[in-house]
Design a protein around this motif. Sequence first.
Motif, mmCIF file in Angstrom:
data_model
loop_
_atom_site.group_PDB
_atom_site.id
_atom_site.type_symbol
_atom_site.label_atom_id
_atom_site.label_comp_id
_atom_site.label_asym_id
_atom_site.label_seq_id
_atom_site.Cartn_x
_atom_site.Cartn_y
_atom_site.Cartn_z
ATOM 1 N N ARG A 37 -58.148 -28.607 -2.379
ATOM 2 C CA ARG A 37 -59.590 -28.812 -2.406
ATOM 3 C C ARG A 37 -60.237 -27.605 -1.736
ATOM 4 O O ARG A 37 -60.027 -27.369 -0.557
ATOM 5 C CB ARG A 37 -59.967 -30.100 -1.680
ATOM 6 C CG ARG A 37 -59.354 -31.348 -2.304
ATOM 7 C CD ARG A 37 -59.683 -32.580 -1.492
ATOM 8 N NE ARG A 37 -61.100 -32.930 -1.590
ATOM 9 C CZ ARG A 37 -61.595 -33.751 -2.517
ATOM 10 N NH1 ARG A 37 -60.785 -34.280 -3.409
ATOM 11 N NH2 ARG A 37 -62.865 -34.034 -2.546
ATOM 12 N N PHE A 56 -69.455 -26.150 -5.205
ATOM 13 C CA PHE A 56 -68.569 -27.051 -5.921
ATOM 14 C C PHE A 56 -67.173 -26.980 -5.321
ATOM 15 O O PHE A 56 -66.798 -25.998 -4.687
ATOM 16 C CB PHE A 56 -68.508 -26.716 -7.420
ATOM 17 C CG PHE A 56 -68.259 -25.265 -7.724
ATOM 18 C CD1 PHE A 56 -66.970 -24.767 -7.879
ATOM 19 C CD2 PHE A 56 -69.319 -24.373 -7.857
ATOM 20 C CE1 PHE A 56 -66.738 -23.434 -8.163
ATOM 21 C CE2 PHE A 56 -69.103 -23.034 -8.143
ATOM 22 C CZ PHE A 56 -67.806 -22.559 -8.298
ATOM 23 N N GLN A 81 -60.810 -28.885 -7.402
ATOM 24 C CA GLN A 81 -59.742 -29.826 -7.092
ATOM 25 C C GLN A 81 -58.595 -29.655 -8.091
ATOM 26 O O GLN A 81 -58.822 -29.579 -9.291
ATOM 27 C CB GLN A 81 -60.256 -31.261 -7.155
ATOM 28 C CG GLN A 81 -59.212 -32.302 -6.768
ATOM 29 C CD GLN A 81 -59.749 -33.707 -6.913
ATOM 30 O OE1 GLN A 81 -60.321 -34.054 -7.944
ATOM 31 N NE2 GLN A 81 -59.580 -34.527 -5.886
ATOM 32 N N ASP A 116 -60.161 -29.401 -11.713
ATOM 33 C CA ASP A 116 -61.421 -30.049 -12.043
ATOM 34 C C ASP A 116 -62.441 -29.677 -10.978
ATOM 35 O O ASP A 116 -62.080 -29.339 -9.855
ATOM 36 C CB ASP A 116 -61.241 -31.565 -12.106
ATOM 37 C CG ASP A 116 -62.371 -32.234 -12.881
ATOM 38 O OD1 ASP A 116 -63.199 -31.515 -13.469
ATOM 39 O OD2 ASP A 116 -62.429 -33.478 -12.888
ATOM 40 N N MET A 165 -65.845 -30.711 -8.693
ATOM 41 C CA MET A 165 -66.537 -31.860 -8.129
ATOM 42 C C MET A 165 -67.677 -31.397 -7.241
ATOM 43 O O MET A 165 -67.674 -30.264 -6.773
ATOM 44 C CB MET A 165 -65.563 -32.717 -7.304
ATOM 45 C CG MET A 165 -64.374 -33.267 -8.059
ATOM 46 S SD MET A 165 -63.236 -34.132 -6.949
ATOM 47 C CE MET A 165 -64.320 -35.409 -6.283
ATOM 48 N N GLY A 166 -68.649 -32.288 -7.023
ATOM 49 C CA GLY A 166 -69.739 -31.992 -6.109
ATOM 50 C C GLY A 166 -71.085 -32.374 -6.690
ATOM 51 O O GLY A 166 -71.232 -32.608 -7.892
ATOM 52 N N THR A 167 -72.087 -32.426 -5.819
ATOM 53 C CA THR A 167 -73.436 -32.799 -6.236
ATOM 54 C C THR A 167 -73.995 -31.832 -7.262
ATOM 55 O O THR A 167 -74.661 -32.236 -8.226
ATOM 56 C CB THR A 167 -74.373 -32.856 -5.012
ATOM 57 O OG1 THR A 167 -73.877 -33.812 -4.079
ATOM 58 C CG2 THR A 167 -75.781 -33.249 -5.431
ATOM 59 N N VAL A 201 -72.331 -30.090 -9.403
ATOM 60 C CA VAL A 201 -71.626 -30.333 -10.663
ATOM 61 C C VAL A 201 -72.259 -31.521 -11.377
ATOM 62 O O VAL A 201 -72.466 -31.497 -12.597
ATOM 63 C CB VAL A 201 -70.123 -30.598 -10.411
ATOM 64 C CG1 VAL A 201 -69.417 -30.958 -11.717
ATOM 65 C CG2 VAL A 201 -69.471 -29.371 -9.785
ATOM 66 N N ASN A 202 -72.592 -32.555 -10.618
ATOM 67 C CA ASN A 202 -73.281 -33.713 -11.198
ATOM 68 C C ASN A 202 -74.642 -33.306 -11.762
ATOM 69 O O ASN A 202 -75.039 -33.747 -12.846
ATOM 70 C CB ASN A 202 -73.479 -34.806 -10.142
ATOM 71 C CG ASN A 202 -72.166 -35.399 -9.668
ATOM 72 O OD1 ASN A 202 -71.159 -35.351 -10.372
ATOM 73 N ND2 ASN A 202 -72.170 -35.963 -8.469
#
Length: 204
Positions: A3, A120, A123, A130, A132-134, A136-137
């Motif tokens: 991570r 971001f 992972q 992949d 991840m994170g706010t 990315v959302n």
Amino acid sequence: MERKTQTGYLVLADISGYTSFVAQTEIEHADMALSFLLETIIEKLSSLLTISKLEGDAVFAYVEESKLQEARSLLDLIDQTYLAFRDKALTLYKGATCPCRACQALPTLDLKFMVHHGDFIIQQVAGIKDLMGTDVNLIHRLSKNSVSESTGWKGYALFTLQGLEHMQTDKTSFVQQVESYEHLGEVETYVRDMHSRYEAMKAA
């Protein structure tokens, strides 16, 4: 498991009209045409960005800020990707030897871009990476916006305020809008019509 938090640019290239295209056309020819178009998008974007994943009718990519020598080169990349996409769709349409609805509907497909700068996490699980994170959302939420409704544009490039400011780009040539999302709040965006960009590039 790895991570690692990174800062950089997130880019989502989404084919407009995909759902209706597949629903109203012969699935075999629609799938073949979309494969060619997605390959064209990936080929262009991968010259500067890392492709994270293929998401049906969209390509999600990113680049760490430390690996991007000139941020403004993202504008050129989007121009060239859109140019290649439109030219490929036209080539497939002109080269079609059958009158099926899939081949005839190719000119109705378009391409839109969402560009954001943020943080971001990369992972890695079982060899698969992949993001991840706010942020990315957020980039994915931005694909559902009010641009077409307010401007009539089907092909466009949407930049968040953070994205455009980090690229040190003049905002005057963009249309400013504000999108609002649950849990994310209001997002200031700047949009460019890629149809006019395409015509200008072809004329040049």
